[in-house]
Design an enzyme around this catalytic site. Structure first.
Site, PDB file in Angstrom:
ATOM      1  CB  SER A   1      40.907  35.189  45.348  1.00 24.23           C
ATOM      2  OG  SER A   1      41.154  35.799  46.590  1.00 24.23           O
TER       3      SER A   1
ATOM      4  CE1 TYR B   1      36.544  38.715  44.936  1.00 22.87           C
ATOM      5  CE2 TYR B   1      37.648  37.416  46.614  1.00 22.87           C
ATOM      6  CZ  TYR B   1      37.707  38.221  45.495  1.00 22.87           C
ATOM      7  OH  TYR B   1      38.922  38.522  44.920  1.00 22.87           O
TER       8      TYR B   1
HETATM    9  P1  NAD Z   1      39.532  46.145  39.768  1.00 25.38           P
HETATM   10  O1  NAD Z   1      38.273  46.652  40.371  1.00 25.38           O
HETATM   11  O2  NAD Z   1      40.736  47.014  39.726  1.00 25.38           O
HETATM   12  O3  NAD Z   1      39.257  45.635  38.284  1.00 25.38           O
HETATM   13  C1  NAD Z   1      38.101  44.897  37.963  1.00 25.38           C
HETATM   14  C2  NAD Z   1      37.917  44.913  36.478  1.00 25.38           C
HETATM   15  O4  NAD Z   1      36.723  44.180  36.171  1.00 25.38           O
HETATM   16  C3  NAD Z   1      37.718  46.313  35.895  1.00 25.38           C
HETATM   17  O5  NAD Z   1      38.312  46.391  34.620  1.00 25.38           O
HETATM   18  C4  NAD Z   1      36.205  46.419  35.782  1.00 25.38           C
HETATM   19  O6  NAD Z   1      35.767  47.380  34.807  1.00 25.38           O
HETATM   20  C5  NAD Z   1      35.890  44.994  35.362  1.00 25.38           C
HETATM   21  N1  NAD Z   1      34.488  44.630  35.565  1.00 25.38           N
HETATM   22  C6  NAD Z   1      33.731  44.766  36.686  1.00 25.38           C
HETATM   23  N2  NAD Z   1      32.482  44.355  36.438  1.00 25.38           N
HETATM   24  C7  NAD Z   1      32.459  43.919  35.157  1.00 25.38           C
HETATM   25  C8  NAD Z   1      31.436  43.386  34.314  1.00 25.38           C
HETATM   26  N3  NAD Z   1      30.164  43.220  34.739  1.00 25.38           N
HETATM   27  N4  NAD Z   1      31.755  43.081  33.035  1.00 25.38           N
HETATM   28  C9  NAD Z   1      33.028  43.281  32.567  1.00 25.38           C
HETATM   29  N5  NAD Z   1      34.013  43.785  33.326  1.00 25.38           N
HETATM   30  C10 NAD Z   1      33.724  44.102  34.604  1.00 25.38           C
HETATM   31  O7  NAD Z   1      39.841  44.776  40.545  1.00 25.38           O
HETATM   32  P2  NAD Z   1      41.165  43.885  40.704  1.00 25.38           P
HETATM   33  O8  NAD Z   1      41.574  43.968  42.117  1.00 25.38           O
HETATM   34  O9  NAD Z   1      42.131  44.178  39.645  1.00 25.38           O
HETATM   35  O10 NAD Z   1      40.525  42.438  40.522  1.00 25.38           O
HETATM   36  C11 NAD Z   1      40.687  41.671  39.338  1.00 25.38           C
HETATM   37  C12 NAD Z   1      40.478  40.204  39.696  1.00 25.38           C
HETATM   38  O11 NAD Z   1      41.455  39.813  40.655  1.00 25.38           O
HETATM   39  C13 NAD Z   1      39.115  39.914  40.314  1.00 25.38           C
HETATM   40  O12 NAD Z   1      38.626  38.683  39.832  1.00 25.38           O
HETATM   41  C14 NAD Z   1      39.436  39.811  41.792  1.00 25.38           C
HETATM   42  O13 NAD Z   1      38.530  38.997  42.476  1.00 25.38           O
HETATM   43  C15 NAD Z   1      40.811  39.188  41.732  1.00 25.38           C
HETATM   44  N6  NAD Z   1      41.606  39.377  42.955  1.00 25.38           N
HETATM   45  C16 NAD Z   1      41.907  40.612  43.394  1.00 25.38           C
HETATM   46  C17 NAD Z   1      42.676  40.731  44.548  1.00 25.38           C
HETATM   47  C18 NAD Z   1      43.075  42.064  45.101  1.00 25.38           C
HETATM   48  O14 NAD Z   1      43.595  42.106  46.213  1.00 25.38           O
HETATM   49  N7  NAD Z   1      42.896  43.152  44.371  1.00 25.38           N
HETATM   50  C19 NAD Z   1      43.094  39.592  45.238  1.00 25.38           C
HETATM   51  C20 NAD Z   1      42.751  38.350  44.748  1.00 25.38           C
HETATM   52  C21 NAD Z   1      42.005  38.246  43.596  1.00 25.38           C
END
Ligand code: NAD
Length: 277
Positions: A159, A172
């Site tokens: 991130s 985080y």
């Molecule tokens: P999201 O909530 O849409 O997806 C998260 C996914 O992780 C889902 O498929 C969920 O079922 C799965 N998950 C959650 N807990 C779990 C567990 N215990 N075991 C297995 N799977 C699990 O989130 P996102 O925004 O798509 O985030 C995905 C990644 O991107 C994360 O690592 C997040 O930190 C990172 N990220 C997101 C953003 C943003 O703005 N959305 C920015 C930077 C980084």
């Protein structure tokens, strides 16, 4: 354009099918960024294990749609990445279905927003387990095979919060900074074996993870939800636009291509200029 695939079928595809015959695991890919990356890898020809939580019927529909659309094999694992047993089951499922695993995308992640003195200890443990430790456990078990075969790609979805901090996100930010250290170490250890490891550092992407934190951020800062989007989420993002899951999928596919063989141990921001400040 229309092309013949490896099985002799006519297949409507983009020219960039650079991952045909490769097998991938993408954690946390039932939603958001993980789904965007899984879709892009499948589009490039990789077989993919998707993982994460959600409605089983919807996930099965998604699995079949991706397989049919891109003429690849898609399997699903409901492994809970906080559990060591589940991580082993995920790897067993992947190897039983696909044999060798060439690409690992550590994407699963959760968030919790709270001032430090109120931050629940169990949220710290869960965030460290899912956002950081699961990447170590999976990479540790798959790395030896990748080195032996002389080809592998590990992509850690970190991130912008792996590069800079924001208040109220202690677990985080700590986990994402840790992810960059893990990325550099694996990058160095794999460098002479054809195995690269890189971190993608997205800015804000409008996924369920972000949508869910808007009310808590509004509460923690005492502002409205609209103000959270304008004055907090997109404040530092110079483009004033959310990053898209398609953009992150395209970068992940590039990192898996031979053109990216000399990129390793890197933290690649895709953050609309956020960390350029
Ligand atoms: P999201 O909530 O849409 O997806 C998260 C996914 O992780 C889902 O498929 C969920 O079922 C799965 N998950 C959650 N807990 C779990 C567990 N215990 N075991 C297995 N799977 C699990 O989130 P996102 O925004 O798509 O985030 C995905 C990644 O991107 C994360 O690592 C997040 O930190 C990172 N990220 C997101 C953003 C943003 O703005 N959305 C920015 C930077 C980084």
């Amino acid at each position: 354009m229309t092309k013949m695939d490896g099985k002799g079928n006519m297949n409507s595809t983009k020219e960039f099918r650079c991952l045909v015959g490769k097998n991938a695991i993408v954690t946390g890919s039932t939603s958001g960024i993980g789904l965007g990356i899984a879709t892009a890898l499948a589009e490039a020809g990789a077989n993919v294990i998707i993982n994460g939580f959600g409605d089983v019927i919807e996930i099965d529909k998604l699995r079949m749609e991706l397989a049919e659309r891109f003429n690849v094999t898609i399997e699903y694992s409901d492994a809970d990445l906080t559990r060591q047993d589940d991580i082993s089951h995920l790897i067993n499922l992947a190897t039983a279905n696909f044999g060798d695993i060439d690409i690992l995308v550590n994407n699963a992640g959760i968030q919790h927003v709270s001032p430090l003195e109120e931050f629940p200890a169990e949220k710290w443990d869960a965030i460290l387990a899912i956002n950081l430790s699961s990447a170590f456990h999976l990479a540790r078990q798959l790395f030896g095979g990748m080195k032996e075969r002389g080809w592998g790609r590990i992509i850690n979805v970190a991130s912008a919060h792996g590069l800079v901090a924001s208040p109220y996100k202690s677990a985080y930010v700590a986990a994402k900074h840790g992810m960059l250290g893990l990325t550099k170490t694996i990058g160095l250890e794999g460098a002479e074996f054809g195995v690269t490891c890189n971190a993608i550092c997205p800015g804000y992407v409008l996924t369920p993870l972000v949508e869910k934190q808007i009310p808590d951020t509004a509460k923690a800062r005492g502002i409205s939800e609209q103000e959270v989007v304008r004055d907090v989420l997109l404040a530092a993002q110079a483009t004033k636009e959310f990053v898209t899951t398609e953009q992150l999928g395209a970068l992940a596919t590039f990192l898996c291509s031979d053109a990216a063989a000399q990129i390793t141990g890197a933290a690649l921001p895709v953050d609309g200029g956020w960390t350029a400040h």
